[in-house]
Design a protein around this motif. Structure first.
Motif, PDB file in Angstrom:
ATOM      1  N   ASP A  68       9.320 -22.816  35.508  1.00  0.00           N
ATOM      2  CA  ASP A  68       9.672 -23.145  36.887  1.00  0.00           C
ATOM      3  C   ASP A  68       8.690 -22.536  37.895  1.00  0.00           C
ATOM      4  O   ASP A  68       8.647 -21.331  38.088  1.00  0.00           O
ATOM      5  CB  ASP A  68      11.094 -22.651  37.181  1.00  0.00           C
ATOM      6  N   LEU A  69       7.910 -23.398  38.557  1.00  0.00           N
ATOM      7  CA  LEU A  69       6.877 -22.931  39.478  1.00  0.00           C
ATOM      8  C   LEU A  69       7.448 -22.458  40.823  1.00  0.00           C
ATOM      9  O   LEU A  69       6.823 -21.665  41.505  1.00  0.00           O
ATOM     10  CB  LEU A  69       5.844 -24.031  39.728  1.00  0.00           C
ATOM     11  N   SER A  70       8.641 -22.925  41.184  1.00  0.00           N
ATOM     12  CA  SER A  70       9.199 -22.566  42.494  1.00  0.00           C
ATOM     13  C   SER A  70       9.521 -21.076  42.595  1.00  0.00           C
ATOM     14  O   SER A  70       9.518 -20.514  43.684  1.00  0.00           O
ATOM     15  CB  SER A  70      10.444 -23.393  42.800  1.00  0.00           C
ATOM     16  N   ARG A  92     -13.810 -18.068  40.181  1.00  0.00           N
ATOM     17  CA  ARG A  92     -13.168 -19.387  40.157  1.00  0.00           C
ATOM     18  C   ARG A  92     -12.601 -19.702  38.777  1.00  0.00           C
ATOM     19  O   ARG A  92     -11.425 -20.070  38.668  1.00  0.00           O
ATOM     20  CB  ARG A  92     -14.154 -20.463  40.615  1.00  0.00           C
ATOM     21  N   PRO A  93     -13.391 -19.569  37.684  1.00  0.00           N
ATOM     22  CA  PRO A  93     -12.821 -19.837  36.354  1.00  0.00           C
ATOM     23  C   PRO A  93     -11.655 -18.894  36.012  1.00  0.00           C
ATOM     24  O   PRO A  93     -10.679 -19.320  35.373  1.00  0.00           O
ATOM     25  CB  PRO A  93     -13.994 -19.604  35.401  1.00  0.00           C
ATOM     26  N   ALA A  94     -11.722 -17.653  36.440  1.00  0.00           N
ATOM     27  CA  ALA A  94     -10.647 -16.698  36.140  1.00  0.00           C
ATOM     28  C   ALA A  94      -9.348 -17.096  36.824  1.00  0.00           C
ATOM     29  O   ALA A  94      -8.268 -17.018  36.213  1.00  0.00           O
ATOM     30  CB  ALA A  94     -11.060 -15.293  36.563  1.00  0.00           C
ATOM     31  N   VAL A  95      -9.428 -17.535  38.067  1.00  0.00           N
ATOM     32  CA  VAL A  95      -8.206 -17.915  38.778  1.00  0.00           C
ATOM     33  C   VAL A  95      -7.648 -19.225  38.218  1.00  0.00           C
ATOM     34  O   VAL A  95      -6.432 -19.412  38.167  1.00  0.00           O
ATOM     35  CB  VAL A  95      -8.422 -17.973  40.310  1.00  0.00           C
ATOM     36  N   ILE A  96      -8.512 -20.107  37.758  1.00  0.00           N
ATOM     37  CA  ILE A  96      -8.042 -21.347  37.133  1.00  0.00           C
ATOM     38  C   ILE A  96      -7.269 -21.020  35.856  1.00  0.00           C
ATOM     39  O   ILE A  96      -6.204 -21.589  35.598  1.00  0.00           O
ATOM     40  CB  ILE A  96      -9.219 -22.320  36.872  1.00  0.00           C
ATOM     41  N   ARG A  97      -7.782 -20.070  35.071  1.00  0.00           N
ATOM     42  CA  ARG A  97      -7.067 -19.629  33.859  1.00  0.00           C
ATOM     43  C   ARG A  97      -5.732 -18.998  34.225  1.00  0.00           C
ATOM     44  O   ARG A  97      -4.712 -19.242  33.571  1.00  0.00           O
ATOM     45  CB  ARG A  97      -7.913 -18.643  33.056  1.00  0.00           C
ATOM     46  N   ALA A  98      -5.713 -18.188  35.288  1.00  0.00           N
ATOM     47  CA  ALA A  98      -4.476 -17.527  35.713  1.00  0.00           C
ATOM     48  C   ALA A  98      -3.435 -18.548  36.152  1.00  0.00           C
ATOM     49  O   ALA A  98      -2.245 -18.400  35.837  1.00  0.00           O
ATOM     50  CB  ALA A  98      -4.769 -16.546  36.850  1.00  0.00           C
ATOM     51  N   ILE A  99      -3.853 -19.597  36.836  1.00  0.00           N
ATOM     52  CA  ILE A  99      -2.934 -20.652  37.268  1.00  0.00           C
ATOM     53  C   ILE A  99      -2.381 -21.377  36.040  1.00  0.00           C
ATOM     54  O   ILE A  99      -1.175 -21.631  35.948  1.00  0.00           O
ATOM     55  CB  ILE A  99      -3.624 -21.638  38.236  1.00  0.00           C
ATOM     56  N   SER A 100      -3.252 -21.671  35.108  1.00  0.00           N
ATOM     57  CA  SER A 100      -2.839 -22.362  33.879  1.00  0.00           C
ATOM     58  C   SER A 100      -1.818 -21.534  33.099  1.00  0.00           C
ATOM     59  O   SER A 100      -0.799 -22.058  32.643  1.00  0.00           O
ATOM     60  CB  SER A 100      -4.068 -22.644  33.018  1.00  0.00           C
ATOM     61  N   LYS A 160      -2.485 -19.153  43.108  1.00  0.00           N
ATOM     62  CA  LYS A 160      -2.835 -20.258  44.012  1.00  0.00           C
ATOM     63  C   LYS A 160      -3.366 -19.711  45.353  1.00  0.00           C
ATOM     64  O   LYS A 160      -4.316 -20.259  45.909  1.00  0.00           O
ATOM     65  CB  LYS A 160      -1.618 -21.158  44.274  1.00  0.00           C
ATOM     66  N   GLU A 161      -2.765 -18.626  45.820  1.00  0.00           N
ATOM     67  CA  GLU A 161      -3.235 -18.013  47.060  1.00  0.00           C
ATOM     68  C   GLU A 161      -4.653 -17.474  46.875  1.00  0.00           C
ATOM     69  O   GLU A 161      -5.519 -17.651  47.737  1.00  0.00           O
ATOM     70  CB  GLU A 161      -2.283 -16.884  47.466  1.00  0.00           C
TER      71      GLU A 161
END
Length: 157
Positions: free
Chosen positions: A41-43, A26-34, A52-53
């Motif tokens: 541009d997120l789109s 969970r912390p690793a994916v939060i860092r990756a999203i950040s 996010k997936e």
């Protein structure tokens, strides 16, 4: 609420997976999203969408594991005994056609690993074995056709 039978080992394995998801994944994916957000541009950001997936999968797996652990009925196989097959039994079977012997322990669905000799209580073979004793013959329909097995031994360890 339906109880889910499992061995202590299976319960510990699910607990360890849950802990890993909460403290590492969970912390690793939060860092990756950040980090992906910082790229603009997120789109059109494939890293962001992949993260996010992954986050969605992690969160749903956490909920699934918490539910299974809450409904778990841990069965201490070492305290079981008897001559009939039930949950936790280690059963030696002889294929009636080839004479080849195989050994399985009947475990919960989440613990099953046929290559390791762990047979799910929900598997057709396990359902056919439950209630039977040493010397009995069971017949089970497999993808390759009907197979007959003789129960060579039943023990609890």
């Amino acid at each position: 609420m339906q109880k889910i039978p499992m061995t202590a080992t299976g319960y510990q394995r699910l607990e360890a997976e849950l802990k890993n998801l909460k403290t590492v994944e969970r912390p690793a994916v939060i860092r990756a999203i950040s980090e992906a957000r910082e790229h603009g541009d997120l789109s059109e950001n494939a890293e962001y969408h992949a993260a996010k997936e992954r986050q969605g999968w992690i969160e749903s797996r956490i909920l699934e594991l918490e539910d299974k652990l809450r409904r778990a009925e841990v069965i201490d196989v070492s305290k079981l005994s008897g001559d009939k097959v039930k949950f936790g039994a280690t059963v030696v079977l002889a294929d009636e056609d080839s004479g080849e012997e195989s050994t399985y322990q009947i475990v919960g669905a989440d613990e099953a690993d046929i290559k390791s000799g762990l047979l799910s209580i929900t598997a057709p073979l396990a359902r056919a074995l439950v209630g039977k004793a040493e010397g009995d013959t069971v017949e089970v329909t497999t993808p390759g056709g009907a197979k007959a097995y003789e129960i060579v031994s039943v023990e609890y360890k």
